[in-house]
Enzyme design. Structure first.
Site, PDB file in Angstrom:
ATOM      1  N   TYR A 151      -2.219  -0.456  10.257  1.00  0.00           N
ATOM      2  CA  TYR A 151      -2.330  -0.927   8.862  1.00  0.00           C
ATOM      3  C   TYR A 151      -1.069  -0.538   8.092  1.00  0.00           C
ATOM      4  O   TYR A 151      -0.449  -1.370   7.413  1.00  0.00           O
ATOM      5  CB  TYR A 151      -3.583  -0.312   8.223  1.00  0.00           C
ATOM      6  CG  TYR A 151      -3.755  -0.620   6.760  1.00  0.00           C
ATOM      7  CD1 TYR A 151      -4.370  -1.798   6.344  1.00  0.00           C
ATOM      8  CD2 TYR A 151      -3.301   0.262   5.773  1.00  0.00           C
ATOM      9  CE1 TYR A 151      -4.526  -2.083   4.992  1.00  0.00           C
ATOM     10  CE2 TYR A 151      -3.454  -0.007   4.424  1.00  0.00           C
ATOM     11  CZ  TYR A 151      -4.066  -1.180   4.038  1.00  0.00           C
ATOM     12  OH  TYR A 151      -4.221  -1.464   2.704  1.00  0.00           O
ATOM     13  N   SER A 163       0.855  -1.192   0.000  1.00  0.00           N
ATOM     14  CA  SER A 163       0.000   0.000   0.000  1.00  0.00           C
ATOM     15  C   SER A 163       0.891   1.241   0.000  1.00  0.00           C
ATOM     16  O   SER A 163       2.000   1.211   0.544  1.00  0.00           O
ATOM     17  CB  SER A 163      -0.890  -0.011   1.245  1.00  0.00           C
ATOM     18  OG  SER A 163      -1.539   1.234   1.373  1.00  0.00           O
TER      19      SER A 163
END
Ligand code: NAP
Length: 273
Positions: free
Chosen positions: A172, A159
């Site tokens: 995350y 990501s």
């Protein structure tokens, strides 16, 4: 000088993944489901890994209906699984297929978006466990099967927030940074001693449940469907990327292909995930 490999521009042939056995985690929905369907469409036998047998059966049925090679289902809840569960999955896979040619770590959990100062500690542990530790544990237990392949690929889902830190993305983002490190370490350990390549791929914005949770006010029509982003996955799992290892890729335009972590991160924008 040859151009660096760019999975975004590779044109896959119809049988690109024929004969390959490829496991995909989080194959029940979102990007994982789209990647599993694409792998089967290009000829791979897919091992669908997820926590919901019912959802996996639906994807299994979709592959069968499309005429793909018969898929297998491996139920594994990455939050609750213990060593025995990982061993059972690896044994079942080895018993049925003997080897593994691809492993896509796609399953993930967003957790909460919150400042580090207030980040809930149990949520932190849960997100790190599912997004990072479980990927390590599954890779470790499947390495013997991957080593039996003549051309294996391990792909971790990255990501943008795991390449350059961004406020409020908490556990995350930290887990995604961890996956970049895990990928680099594993690639370095396996290079020259095996036929396994290890890379990360950032899908970029994709219209999934996780995206909706992160950006509830976003116009979903502006966000690409997962089905439109599977090409780079196929490229990084197939023969085109043989020998390409230890790199960080992006599935969508805007970033240099296989850029080093620092170069890739500098192009992030606030709506990228
Ligand atoms: P998603 O639709 O929410 O899918 C997440 C997947 O992970 C689902 O298959 C889910 O299973 C599975 N999962 C969650 N917890 C699990 C557990 N404990 N055990 C086993 N499986 C579990 O999200 P997505 O957007 O497709 O995300 C896929 C990957 O892409 C993630 O790694 C995410 O970080 C990454 N990513 C997504 C975007 C984006 O814009 N969507 C951008 C960058 C990176 P269930 O179906 O059972 O819930």
């Amino acid at each position: 000088m040859t151009e660096p490999f760019d999975p975004r521009t590779h044109q896959a042939s119809p049988g690109e993944l024929a004969g390959r056995i490829i496991a995909v985690t989080g194959a029940s929905s979102g990007l994982g489901r789209a990647v599993a369907l694409a792998c089967a469409r290009y000829g791979a036998t897919v091992v669908l890994i997820g926590r919901s047998e019912k959802k996996l059966e639906a994807v299994h049925a979709e592959i069968a209906a499309a005429g793909g090679p018969e898929a297998a289902i491996g139920v594994l809840d990455l939050e609750r699984a213990v060593a025995r569960d990982y061993d059972q999955l690896a044994d079942a896979l080895a018993g049925r297929y003997w080897r593994l040619d691809g492993l896509v770590h796609n399953a993930g959990l967003l957790g909460t978006l919150s400042p580090i100062e207030h980040y809930d500690v149990p949520t932190w542990c849960r997100v790190l466990h599912v997004n990072l530790t479980a990927a390590f544990a599954l890779t470790q237990v499947l390495l013997p099967a991957l080593k039996k392949s003549a051309d294996a690929a391990v792909l971790f889902t990255a990501s943008s927030v795991g390449r350059r830190g961004r406020a409020y993305w908490g556990a995350y983002a930290v887990a995604k940074f961890g996956l970049e490190g895990l990928s680099q370490i594993l690639a370095d350990e396996l290079e020259g001693t095996s036929a396994i390549r290890v890379n990360t791929l950032n899908p970029g914005r994709a219209r999934t449940a996780m995206r909706r949770q992160a950006y509830p006010a976003e116009d979903v029509e502006t966000v690409p469907l997962p089905e439109t982003l599977t090409g780079p996955y196929v490229a990084l799992l197939g023969p085109a990327s043989r020998g390409v290892t230890g790199r960080a890729f992006d599935a969508q335009p805007g970033l240099p292909a296989g850029a080093a972590t620092r170069a890739a991160s500098s192009a992030g924008s606030s709506s990228r995930e």
